[in-house]
Design a protein around this motif. Structure first.
Motif, PDB file in Angstrom:
ATOM      1  N   SER A  85       1.005   5.183  -5.478  1.00  0.00           N
ATOM      2  CA  SER A  85       0.878   6.645  -5.531  1.00  0.00           C
ATOM      3  C   SER A  85      -0.445   7.038  -4.867  1.00  0.00           C
ATOM      4  N   GLU A  86      -0.539   8.287  -4.490  1.00  0.00           N
ATOM      5  CA  GLU A  86      -1.767   8.799  -3.861  1.00  0.00           C
ATOM      6  C   GLU A  86      -2.964   8.602  -4.787  1.00  0.00           C
ATOM      7  N   ARG A  87      -2.748   8.819  -6.068  1.00  0.00           N
ATOM      8  CA  ARG A  87      -3.822   8.656  -7.064  1.00  0.00           C
ATOM      9  C   ARG A  87      -4.312   7.215  -7.091  1.00  0.00           C
ATOM     10  N   ASN A  88      -3.390   6.264  -7.107  1.00  0.00           N
ATOM     11  CA  ASN A  88      -3.783   4.863  -7.151  1.00  0.00           C
ATOM     12  C   ASN A  88      -4.491   4.432  -5.876  1.00  0.00           C
ATOM     13  N   ARG A  89      -4.064   4.949  -4.743  1.00  0.00           N
ATOM     14  CA  ARG A  89      -4.749   4.644  -3.482  1.00  0.00           C
ATOM     15  C   ARG A  89      -6.188   5.128  -3.532  1.00  0.00           C
ATOM     16  N   ARG A  90      -6.367   6.351  -4.021  1.00  0.00           N
ATOM     17  CA  ARG A  90      -7.724   6.908  -4.105  1.00  0.00           C
ATOM     18  C   ARG A  90      -8.592   6.111  -5.074  1.00  0.00           C
TER      19      ARG A  90
ATOM     20  N   TRP B  45       0.832  -1.203   0.000  1.00  0.00           N
ATOM     21  CA  TRP B  45       0.000   0.000   0.000  1.00  0.00           C
ATOM     22  C   TRP B  45       0.869   1.257   0.000  1.00  0.00           C
ATOM     23  N   GLY B  46       1.904   1.244   0.807  1.00  0.00           N
ATOM     24  CA  GLY B  46       2.783   2.403   0.912  1.00  0.00           C
ATOM     25  C   GLY B  46       3.546   2.704  -0.367  1.00  0.00           C
ATOM     26  N   ASP B  47       3.693   1.721  -1.246  1.00  0.00           N
ATOM     27  CA  ASP B  47       4.401   1.923  -2.510  1.00  0.00           C
ATOM     28  C   ASP B  47       3.516   2.553  -3.587  1.00  0.00           C
TER      29      ASP B  47
END
Length: 74
Positions: free
Chosen positions: A9-14, A5-7
């Motif tokens: 990007s912010e966009r992919n997490r969202r 999860w930490g790897d």
């Protein structure tokens, strides 16, 4: 490809969070529909179709559509 999860990007997490929320909303709608629909309009037991709706994952909503079509009596 990121594996943690930490790897991501912010966009992919969202995007992942949005997809999970969308999936939860769709599954909830299916369960509500099954519970409200008269048993005469459903092939098999309502309990079985609720279990199927919960267990069918993101793997393929096309499969879910087919299952829904099989579950409706005509």
């Amino acid at each position: 490809m990121a594996r943690r999860w930490g790897d991501l990007s912010e966009r992919n997490r969202r995007l992942i969070i949005a997809a999970a929320i969308g999936e939860a909303v769709l599954k909830t709608a299916v369960i509500i529909d099954i519970r409200r629909r008269p048993a005469s309009q459903i092939r098999g037991s309502k309990r079985m179709w609720i279990i199927v709706a919960v267990l069918v994952g993101r793997r393929g909503y096309a499969e879910g559509d087919e299952l829904t079509a099989l579950g409706r009596a005509e």
